[in-house]
Design a protein around this motif. Structure first.
Motif, PDB file in Angstrom:
ATOM      1  N   ARG A  42      44.369 -46.392 -12.436  1.00 30.38           N
ATOM      2  CA  ARG A  42      45.257 -47.549 -12.626  1.00 30.38           C
ATOM      3  C   ARG A  42      44.451 -48.836 -12.726  1.00 30.38           C
ATOM      4  NH1 ARG A  42      48.770 -44.839  -8.775  1.00 30.38           N
ATOM      5  NH2 ARG A  42      48.333 -46.411  -7.181  1.00 30.38           N
ATOM      6  N   LEU A  43      43.332 -48.905 -11.973  1.00 28.43           N
ATOM      7  CA  LEU A  43      42.478 -50.087 -12.081  1.00 28.43           C
ATOM      8  C   LEU A  43      41.877 -50.179 -13.489  1.00 28.43           C
ATOM      9  CD1 LEU A  43      41.147 -52.569 -10.820  1.00 28.43           C
ATOM     10  CD2 LEU A  43      39.250 -51.087 -10.112  1.00 28.43           C
ATOM     11  N   ALA A  44      41.445 -49.063 -14.036  1.00 28.45           N
ATOM     12  CA  ALA A  44      40.882 -49.058 -15.396  1.00 28.45           C
ATOM     13  C   ALA A  44      41.913 -49.590 -16.403  1.00 28.45           C
ATOM     14  CB  ALA A  44      40.436 -47.645 -15.782  1.00 28.45           C
ATOM     15  N   SER A  45      43.171 -49.196 -16.230  1.00 29.24           N
ATOM     16  CA  SER A  45      44.240 -49.691 -17.117  1.00 29.24           C
ATOM     17  C   SER A  45      44.444 -51.195 -16.940  1.00 29.24           C
ATOM     18  CB  SER A  45      45.556 -48.968 -16.827  1.00 29.24           C
ATOM     19  OG  SER A  45      45.410 -47.591 -17.054  1.00 29.24           O
ATOM     20  N   ALA A  46      44.402 -51.663 -15.688  1.00 25.44           N
ATOM     21  CA  ALA A  46      44.578 -53.096 -15.417  1.00 25.44           C
ATOM     22  C   ALA A  46      43.442 -53.906 -16.032  1.00 25.44           C
ATOM     23  CB  ALA A  46      44.656 -53.344 -13.913  1.00 25.44           C
ATOM     24  N   THR A  90      50.259 -58.963 -23.370  1.00 22.24           N
ATOM     25  CA  THR A  90      51.602 -59.482 -23.098  1.00 22.24           C
ATOM     26  C   THR A  90      51.613 -60.552 -22.014  1.00 22.24           C
ATOM     27  OG1 THR A  90      51.886 -57.583 -21.656  1.00 22.24           O
ATOM     28  CG2 THR A  90      52.842 -57.425 -23.854  1.00 22.24           C
ATOM     29  N   GLY A  91      50.795 -60.370 -20.976  1.00 20.57           N
ATOM     30  CA  GLY A  91      50.872 -61.303 -19.846  1.00 20.57           C
ATOM     31  C   GLY A  91      50.072 -62.567 -20.039  1.00 20.57           C
ATOM     32  N   LEU A  92      49.106 -62.537 -20.941  1.00 19.65           N
ATOM     33  CA  LEU A  92      48.233 -63.695 -21.125  1.00 19.65           C
ATOM     34  C   LEU A  92      48.619 -64.399 -22.424  1.00 19.65           C
ATOM     35  CD1 LEU A  92      44.862 -61.955 -20.221  1.00 19.65           C
ATOM     36  CD2 LEU A  92      46.188 -63.438 -18.760  1.00 19.65           C
ATOM     37  N   LYS A  93      48.945 -65.659 -22.309  1.00 20.44           N
ATOM     38  CA  LYS A  93      49.299 -66.420 -23.511  1.00 20.44           C
ATOM     39  C   LYS A  93      48.062 -66.553 -24.397  1.00 20.44           C
ATOM     40  CE  LYS A  93      52.514 -69.281 -20.901  1.00 20.44           C
ATOM     41  NZ  LYS A  93      51.865 -69.468 -19.596  1.00 20.44           N
ATOM     42  N   GLU A  94      48.274 -66.890 -25.651  1.00 19.75           N
ATOM     43  CA  GLU A  94      47.191 -66.988 -26.641  1.00 19.75           C
ATOM     44  C   GLU A  94      46.019 -67.837 -26.126  1.00 19.75           C
ATOM     45  OE1 GLU A  94      46.854 -66.380 -31.176  1.00 19.75           O
ATOM     46  OE2 GLU A  94      48.150 -65.535 -29.653  1.00 19.75           O
ATOM     47  N   ASP A  95      46.318 -68.970 -25.507  1.00 25.42           N
ATOM     48  CA  ASP A  95      45.250 -69.875 -25.064  1.00 25.42           C
ATOM     49  C   ASP A  95      44.897 -69.673 -23.594  1.00 25.42           C
ATOM     50  OD1 ASP A  95      47.622 -70.762 -24.075  1.00 25.42           O
ATOM     51  OD2 ASP A  95      47.272 -72.886 -24.500  1.00 25.42           O
ATOM     52  N   ASP A 141      50.245 -65.151 -11.292  1.00 23.08           N
ATOM     53  CA  ASP A 141      51.225 -64.174 -10.792  1.00 23.08           C
ATOM     54  C   ASP A 141      51.116 -62.850 -11.541  1.00 23.08           C
ATOM     55  OD1 ASP A 141      52.095 -66.056  -8.994  1.00 23.08           O
ATOM     56  OD2 ASP A 141      53.839 -66.657 -10.181  1.00 23.08           O
ATOM     57  N   TRP A 142      50.923 -62.934 -12.859  1.00 24.27           N
ATOM     58  CA  TRP A 142      50.825 -61.731 -13.685  1.00 24.27           C
ATOM     59  C   TRP A 142      49.531 -60.979 -13.384  1.00 24.27           C
ATOM     60  CZ3 TRP A 142      47.615 -59.996 -17.700  1.00 24.27           C
ATOM     61  CH2 TRP A 142      48.108 -58.901 -18.422  1.00 24.27           C
ATOM     62  N   ILE A 143      48.428 -61.705 -13.227  1.00 22.87           N
ATOM     63  CA  ILE A 143      47.132 -61.084 -12.907  1.00 22.87           C
ATOM     64  C   ILE A 143      47.234 -60.366 -11.557  1.00 22.87           C
ATOM     65  CG2 ILE A 143      44.714 -61.559 -12.320  1.00 22.87           C
ATOM     66  CD1 ILE A 143      44.928 -63.975 -14.331  1.00 22.87           C
ATOM     67  N   VAL A 144      47.791 -61.048 -10.564  1.00 20.97           N
ATOM     68  CA  VAL A 144      47.949 -60.461  -9.222  1.00 20.97           C
ATOM     69  C   VAL A 144      48.851 -59.225  -9.292  1.00 20.97           C
ATOM     70  CG1 VAL A 144      48.967 -60.860  -6.932  1.00 20.97           C
ATOM     71  CG2 VAL A 144      47.442 -62.575  -7.941  1.00 20.97           C
ATOM     72  N   ASP A 180      47.806 -55.603  -8.133  1.00 22.67           N
ATOM     73  CA  ASP A 180      48.583 -54.966  -7.061  1.00 22.67           C
ATOM     74  C   ASP A 180      49.098 -53.586  -7.506  1.00 22.67           C
ATOM     75  OD1 ASP A 180      48.176 -57.019  -5.267  1.00 22.67           O
ATOM     76  OD2 ASP A 180      50.189 -57.878  -5.462  1.00 22.67           O
ATOM     77  N   GLU A 181      49.498 -53.485  -8.769  1.00 20.54           N
ATOM     78  CA  GLU A 181      49.993 -52.207  -9.292  1.00 20.54           C
ATOM     79  C   GLU A 181      48.891 -51.147  -9.311  1.00 20.54           C
ATOM     80  OE1 GLU A 181      51.632 -53.238 -13.112  1.00 20.54           O
ATOM     81  OE2 GLU A 181      53.419 -54.167 -12.234  1.00 20.54           O
ATOM     82  N   ALA A 182      47.630 -51.598  -9.318  1.00 21.81           N
ATOM     83  CA  ALA A 182      46.495 -50.668  -9.344  1.00 21.81           C
ATOM     84  C   ALA A 182      46.081 -50.204  -7.936  1.00 21.81           C
ATOM     85  CB  ALA A 182      45.310 -51.314 -10.050  1.00 21.81           C
TER      86      ALA A 182
END
Length: 192
Positions: free
Chosen positions: A57-61, A82-87, A168-171, A175-177
């Motif tokens: 799961r960490l590898a996927s993250a 998806t979680g990171l905006k273009e800039d 929040d998205w990075i965390v 956390d999911e990993a």
């Protein structure tokens, strides 16, 4: 064995030094950091947890979090983060990680731009018999301050520096990993 002990001792010294340095640095330059954040969107935060990462799961993250070098061919389309905006992107991240498939081993997380590596760094102090720890009382106290519960000094501690990061998205992705409660029980039974 002396070599390993020295390696571990150096690791702990560097770990504490870097941690203290970053901590002091943050307070010392607080005004400048605020300016950098306002002007350029540059910010930093520390991800800290007291349970191991599930390696797959960490590898996927990591694939989601760490930017890939732009593709050479103009015909290929970029992967969609998806979680990171273009800039928005993580410029640098570094720290120490605890992996579920390695109870004794510390891993060093090192990332800058498109370069990423996780490498063995030494052993957690919790795995080293106390009679092999430094004799100096101050050093021993410093080591013990990092201990928490039955897992000792094992933990995740990764500093992220980036532009307009979606913290929040990075965390959430990290956390999911982590091992869930059920997996952690199995981990503890296996590593008694």
């Amino acid at each position: 064995h002396n070599h390993d002990h020295n390696h571990d001792h150096n690791h702990d010294h560097n770990h504490d030094h870097n941690h203290d340095h970053n901590h002091d640095h943050h307070h010392h330059r607080h005004g400048q950091q605020t300016t950098a954040k306002e002007r350029f969107g540059i910010d930093s935060f520390v991800y800290e947890r007291r349970r191991p990462f599930h390696t797959e799961r960490l590898a996927s993250a990591i694939k989601l979090l760490i930017p890939k070098a732009p593709k050479k061919s103009s015909g290929e389309k970029e992967e969609d983060y998806t979680g990171l905006k273009e800039d928005s992107h993580i410029i640098r991240s570094k720290g120490f990680v605890w992996l579920s498939n390695s109870h004794d081993q510390i891993f060093y997380w090192s990332h800058a731009n498109y370069s990423f590596d996780i490498a063995e760094e030494g052993e957690w102090w919790a795995t080293i018999p106390q009679e092999e720890w430094p004799a100096d009382e101050t050093q021993r106290e410093t080591i013990l301050r990092d201990f928490s519960g039955k897992h000792g000094d094992r933990k995740q501690e990764i500093v992220f520096i980036g532009v307009k990061m979606n913290k929040d998205w990075i965390v959430q992705k990290l956390d999911e990993a982590l091992l869930n409660d059920e997996e952690l029980l199995s981990y503890d039974r296996f590593n008694q």
